[in-house]
Design an enzyme around this catalytic site. Structure first.
Site, PDB file in Angstrom:
ATOM      1  N   HIS A  55      14.513  -9.399  -5.215  1.00  0.00           N
ATOM      2  CA  HIS A  55      13.212  -9.394  -4.579  1.00  0.00           C
ATOM      3  C   HIS A  55      13.303  -8.528  -3.328  1.00  0.00           C
ATOM      4  O   HIS A  55      14.072  -8.822  -2.420  1.00  0.00           O
ATOM      5  CB  HIS A  55      12.842 -10.837  -4.211  1.00  0.00           C
ATOM      6  N   LYS A  85       7.591  -6.563   4.303  1.00  0.00           N
ATOM      7  CA  LYS A  85       8.338  -5.536   3.563  1.00  0.00           C
ATOM      8  C   LYS A  85       7.408  -4.467   2.987  1.00  0.00           C
ATOM      9  O   LYS A  85       7.638  -3.275   3.160  1.00  0.00           O
ATOM     10  CB  LYS A  85       9.143  -6.181   2.422  1.00  0.00           C
ATOM     11  N   ASP A  94       8.397  -5.231  -4.397  1.00  0.00           N
ATOM     12  CA  ASP A  94       8.423  -6.626  -4.831  1.00  0.00           C
ATOM     13  C   ASP A  94       9.600  -6.993  -5.719  1.00  0.00           C
ATOM     14  O   ASP A  94      10.363  -7.885  -5.409  1.00  0.00           O
ATOM     15  CB  ASP A  94       7.108  -7.000  -5.531  1.00  0.00           C
ATOM     16  N   ARG A 125      23.026  -5.340  19.105  1.00  0.00           N
ATOM     17  CA  ARG A 125      22.136  -4.314  19.659  1.00  0.00           C
ATOM     18  C   ARG A 125      22.519  -2.914  19.226  1.00  0.00           C
ATOM     19  O   ARG A 125      21.691  -2.049  19.085  1.00  0.00           O
ATOM     20  CB  ARG A 125      22.168  -4.361  21.201  1.00  0.00           C
TER      21      ARG A 125
END
Length: 313
Positions: free
Chosen positions: A140, A161, A179, A245
Site C-alpha cells: 500500500h 501520500k 494506492d 535532522r
C-alpha cells in the site's frame, strides 16, 4: 504456492505456438524458468532427466534422433513424455516425429511447434518465464519516478501520500502507481514496481475523487513500471519523537528479499512535502554517485557552529 502463475497455454498464446498434439495437457503448470534441451536423453541417458521443465528440441537433437532405429525412437520419445512434462517445443518449423506424437497422446503432453530458431526461442521463453515466476508482492503506497529515481511513498491512510504525488506530478515528475503498488523481484537486487491494470494512471484525492493523470497532464506524466530505489515513510508529526535532522542514520525496509534505504519524514501543516521528497531523491542520486551530501553538510554545519561560538567570545 497457491495458483500456478504460468501454464503451457499461456506460452502458446504469447509465442503463437502451433499446438500439434496433447491438447488435454495445456493447463499444466510451468514451475521453473529453466528450459531443457534433451540432447543426452535423445542418446538414451535419462538418469537426470528434468521432466518438469519445458523441453525444447532443436536441429541438433532431432538430426541425432533421426539416425536412430525405430525401436529406439519409440522408447526415447516415450521416456521424454511424462505426466509432469509441461510441453515439448520443436523449433525451426521442423517435422515432428511420428513417435513423439504417439507418445504425447499416452500422457497428454502438449507438443508445440515454432518457426523461431532454437537459441533465440530458448532465451525469449526463459525471459518470459522469469518475469512471470519472479517472487512478487503488493504494497500500500504510491510509486513515483523523480529524476530517474524510483521513490516509494508509504504511510498511514490519510497522511497525504496521493496529494503529495499529485504535487510531484504537477512539478514535472512521473506517477507509476497510486494506492496499490505491485512489486516483483528481478535478479538478486532489483525490485520493479507497477500499477494494477485496473487503477493505472489514476490518483485518488480526498475531496476531488479520482483523477486521471494521463488525461490531465499527458503521457509524459506517467510510467508503467519503475525500479524502486528508496522508500519514504510519511508519518504525522509527533512532538515526543526526536527526528533525524540530517539523514545520517540509515534506516532500511525489507521488501521480498531486498533491503531498501528508508527515510521517515514527519508531516505537519505548512511543510512542502513535495520539495522535501525531491531533495531526498536528488540526495540519493548524489550518494549513488559517491558524494555523500549529508556528511559534507554535517561537516560544514560543525564548522559554522564552531565559528559562531568563537565569535561570541
Amino acid at each position: 504456492m497457491g495458483m500456478p502463475k504460468v501454464r503451457t497455454k499461456d506460452l502458446i498464446e504469447k509465442f503463437q505456438l502451433e499446438l500439434v498434439s496433447g491438447e488435454e495437457g495445456i493447463d499444466r503448470p510451468i514451475v521453473t524458468s529453466d528450459i531443457s534441451r534433451p540432447g543426452l536423453e535423445m542418446a538414451g541417458y535419462f538418469a537426470h532427466y528434468p521432466a518438469e521443465r519445458l523441453q525444447l528440441l532443436g536441429k541438433t537433437e532431432l538430426s541425432f534422433y533421426n539416425g536412430l532405429d525405430d525401436q529406439e525412437k519409440r522408447i526415447r520419445m516415450q521416456k521424454l513424455c511424462t505426466d509432469i512434462t509441461p510441453g515439448i517445443i520443436v523449433s525451426r518449423e521442423m517435422d515432428i516425429p511420428e513417435e513423439l506424437i504417439e507418445a504425447s497422446k499416452k500422457d497428454d503432453v502438449p507438443i508445440m511447434r515454432s518457426p523461431a530458431k532454437t537459441t533465440r526461442l530458448s532465451s525469449r521463453l526463459t525471459n518470459f518465464l522469469e518475469s512471470k515466476l519472479a517472487p512478487s508482492t503488493a504494497i500500500h503506497g504510491v510509486l513515483v519516478d523523480l529524476y530517474g529515481v524510483g521513490v516509494l511513498i508509504i504511510g498511514k491512510s490519510g497522511v497525504g501520500k496521493s496529494e503529495t504525488a499529485l504535487e510531484l506530478v504537477k512539478r514535472g515528475h512521473r506517477l507509476v502507481a497510486d494506492d496499490c503498488v505491485e512489486i516483483r523481484q528481478e535478479d538478486d537486487d532489483v525490485l520493479i514496481g507497477n500499477s494494477p491494470d485496473l487503477i493505472q494512471h489514476l490518483l485518488e484525492i480526498r475531496g476531488l475523487g479520482i483523477i486521471n493523470v494521463m488525461t490531465l497532464f499527458g503521457a509524459g506524466a506517467i510510467r508503467n513500471y519503475k525500479k524502486i530505489s528508496i522508500v519514504i515513510n510519511l508519518e504525522l508529526w509527533d512532538q515526543k519523537k526526536v527526528y533525524d535532522r540530517l539523514g545520517l542514520e540509515e534506516e532500511t525496509m525489507r521488501i521480498i528479499d531486498i533491503d531498501l534505504p528508508r527515510l521517515t519524514i514527519p508531516v505537519r501543516p505548512g511543510r512542502n512535502l513535495a520539495v522535501i521528497i525531491e531533495v531526498a531523491a536528488m540526495n540519493f542520486r548524489l550518494k549513488r554517485m559517491g558524494v555523500n551530501a549529508a556528511e559534507q553538510f554535517s561537516a560544514k554545519l560543525t564548522d559554522v557552529i564552531d565559528d559562531s561560538v568563537h565569535e561570541d567570545h
